[in-house]
Design an enzyme around this catalytic site. Structure first.
Site, PDB file in Angstrom:
ATOM      1  N   TYR A 121       0.855  -1.191   0.000  1.00 18.52           N
ATOM      2  CA  TYR A 121       0.000   0.000   0.000  1.00 18.52           C
ATOM      3  C   TYR A 121       0.887   1.235   0.000  1.00 18.52           C
ATOM      4  O   TYR A 121       1.849   1.324   0.765  1.00 18.52           O
ATOM      5  CB  TYR A 121      -0.904   0.008   1.243  1.00 18.52           C
ATOM      6  CG  TYR A 121      -1.798   1.218   1.323  1.00 18.52           C
ATOM      7  CD1 TYR A 121      -3.084   1.185   0.804  1.00 18.52           C
ATOM      8  CD2 TYR A 121      -1.352   2.409   1.905  1.00 18.52           C
ATOM      9  CE1 TYR A 121      -3.907   2.301   0.853  1.00 18.52           C
ATOM     10  CE2 TYR A 121      -2.171   3.529   1.956  1.00 18.52           C
ATOM     11  CZ  TYR A 121      -3.439   3.463   1.432  1.00 18.52           C
ATOM     12  OH  TYR A 121      -4.256   4.566   1.477  1.00 18.52           O
ATOM     13  N   GLU A 132      -3.396   7.409  -4.306  1.00 19.39           N
ATOM     14  CA  GLU A 132      -3.358   6.145  -3.579  1.00 19.39           C
ATOM     15  C   GLU A 132      -3.136   4.983  -4.543  1.00 19.39           C
ATOM     16  O   GLU A 132      -3.861   4.832  -5.519  1.00 19.39           O
ATOM     17  CB  GLU A 132      -4.682   5.929  -2.831  1.00 19.39           C
ATOM     18  CG  GLU A 132      -4.685   4.668  -1.978  1.00 19.39           C
ATOM     19  CD  GLU A 132      -6.061   4.392  -1.368  1.00 19.39           C
ATOM     20  OE1 GLU A 132      -7.037   4.231  -2.137  1.00 19.39           O
ATOM     21  OE2 GLU A 132      -6.157   4.357  -0.131  1.00 19.39           O
TER      22      GLU A 132
END
Ligand code: GDP
Ligand code: MN
Length: 382
Positions: free
Chosen positions: A108, A196
């Protein structure tokens, strides 16, 4: 402003961040031929302004063009409901068809504007993928936050720190440092409020690849990001919010029943706090702005009235450049145009407050006047 994954990926590619090869398709037949061109195996991804697609059936690995086509038939033109949408979901009009990637690890990586530190913050975790929300709640220590000093920007040592925390091999550290730097450059130059990458994949071959991408552009920077304007997809936006944007009204729909007509963002926030403190729930955030005309105030009230959850409206105007009589006339005109007589609570202070009050009194509308915020709260609990 939110944009789609495929649009975010075109930006990433411009900044040298690698993404899988793929194409956008808008019909099942097109999906068939793109998958055919990719050799029969592909991943099909619904293009919607919401995350959580994987768990909601909006992402599928297919192993033939036929399978891809029938998956596309079941998705195109439908509403996709994910954990991040309302119960009505969002329309699926485009699919991203990409080559499949052999995944070794899912990481992530994100960059956000962090209000509390007033800085850009890079967020990274070894535990990327579809369960990142649970990781954040259950094991927050698995999430690394690196604050960027705006005076010096992103530094390579910060990139190395992130790469080590992601447990990357020595050979991958250099490319991770560059990738994060490129991502940060995109973030700053495109005035993003969020970038993101989840997952950032370590492929079986050992390469880093942005398999998913989400980018939000700061609405207040759109004036200098005009080239991004063509990426806007109004079909994904709340229809009332999209309409408000056209009239330059700052409106966010919420799920309560007290409509709010307010001038000034600070007063609008305070008004929502008062409503909540009184045990009621605001139906919206709305700031008509300082220099609103009667027409703009009318439009604002029409937007408030178009929300079927609204049962009463709080008019909280502190007259300055915007005079109270202008706002009051807007309220009257909107109710007349819509042929409705909602319960109104009005607090008019400042310039032309008396004139504004007179307009509402003579309108025949159902208005209760209050002077203080305490009285506002009292009226809302009645
Ligand atoms: P989201 O659920 O809306 O965040 O959609 P994602 O684009 O992140 O896709 C969900 C999940 O699908 C990812 O976390 C991956 O596990 C998986 N996925 C997506 N593309 C590929 C691929 O090319 N290969 C493999 N093996 N998995 C993929
Ligand atoms: Mn994702």
């Amino acid at each position: 402003m939110k944009i789609h994954e495929y649009q975010a990926k075109t930006i990433l590619v411009q900044y040298g961040v690698p993404t899988p090869n793929g194409e956008v398709a808008v019909t099942p037949k097109e999906v068939f031929s793109v998958v055919n061109g990719l050799g029969g195996k592909a991943v099909i991804k619904a293009q919607v302004h919401a995350g959580g697609r994987g768990k909601a059936g909006g992402v599928k690995l297919v192993s033939s063009p036929q399978e891809a086509e029938s998956f596309a038939e079941g998705l195109l033109g439908k509403q996709l409901v994910t954990s991040q949408t309302g119960p009505e979901g969002v329309p699926v009009q485009k699919l991203l068809v990409e080559e499949t990637i052999g995944v070794d690890k899912e990481l992530y990586l994100a960059i956000v504007v962090d209000g509390s530190s007033k800085r850009h913050v890079i967020i990274a975790s070894q535990s990327g993928g579809m369960d990142i929300e649970e990781v954040a709640v259950a094991t927050p220590e698995k999430i690394l936050r690196v604050i960027i000093d705006p005076n010096v920007g992103y530094q390579a040592y910060q990139g190395r720190r992130i790469a080590y925390a992601l447990d990357l091999d020595q050979s991958q550290v250099r490319s991770a440092v560059d990738l994060i730097g490129n991502l940060y450059k995109a973030f700053v130059e495109r005035d993003c409020s969020l970038v993101e990458i989840n997952p950032l994949v370590v492929t079986i071959e050992g390469n880093l690849l942005a398999v998913d991408a989400k980018i939000n552009i700061d609405d207040d920077a759109m004036f200098r990001q005009q080239s991004m304007e063509e990426m806007r997809d109004s079909s994904q936006e709340d229809q009332l919010e999209a309409e408000a944007t056209v009239f330059d009204i700052s409106y966010v729909k919420l799920d309560g029943d007290v409509g709010c007509l307010v001038n000034g963002a600070g007063l609008a926030m305070a008004t929502m706090d008062i409503i909540l403190a009184a045990g009621a729930k605001p139906a919206n955030f709305l700031d008509v702005g300082g220099s609103a005309t009667v027409e703009k105030c009318t439009k604002a009230v029409e937007i408030i009235l178009a929300d079927s959850n609204v049962s009463r409206i709080l008019v909280n105007i502190f007259g300055g450049i915007l005079s109270c009589d202008t706002a009051a006339q807007g309220v009257v005109d909107a109710c007349k145009n819509k042929g409705v007589n909602p319960k109104l609570v009005a607090r008019l202070l400042g310039s032309n407050a008396t004139e504004g009050r007179k307009i509402l009194e003579e309108s025949g509308l159902n208005v209760s006047f209050v002077d203080t915020l305490n009285e506002v709260a009292e009226m809302l609990t009645k």
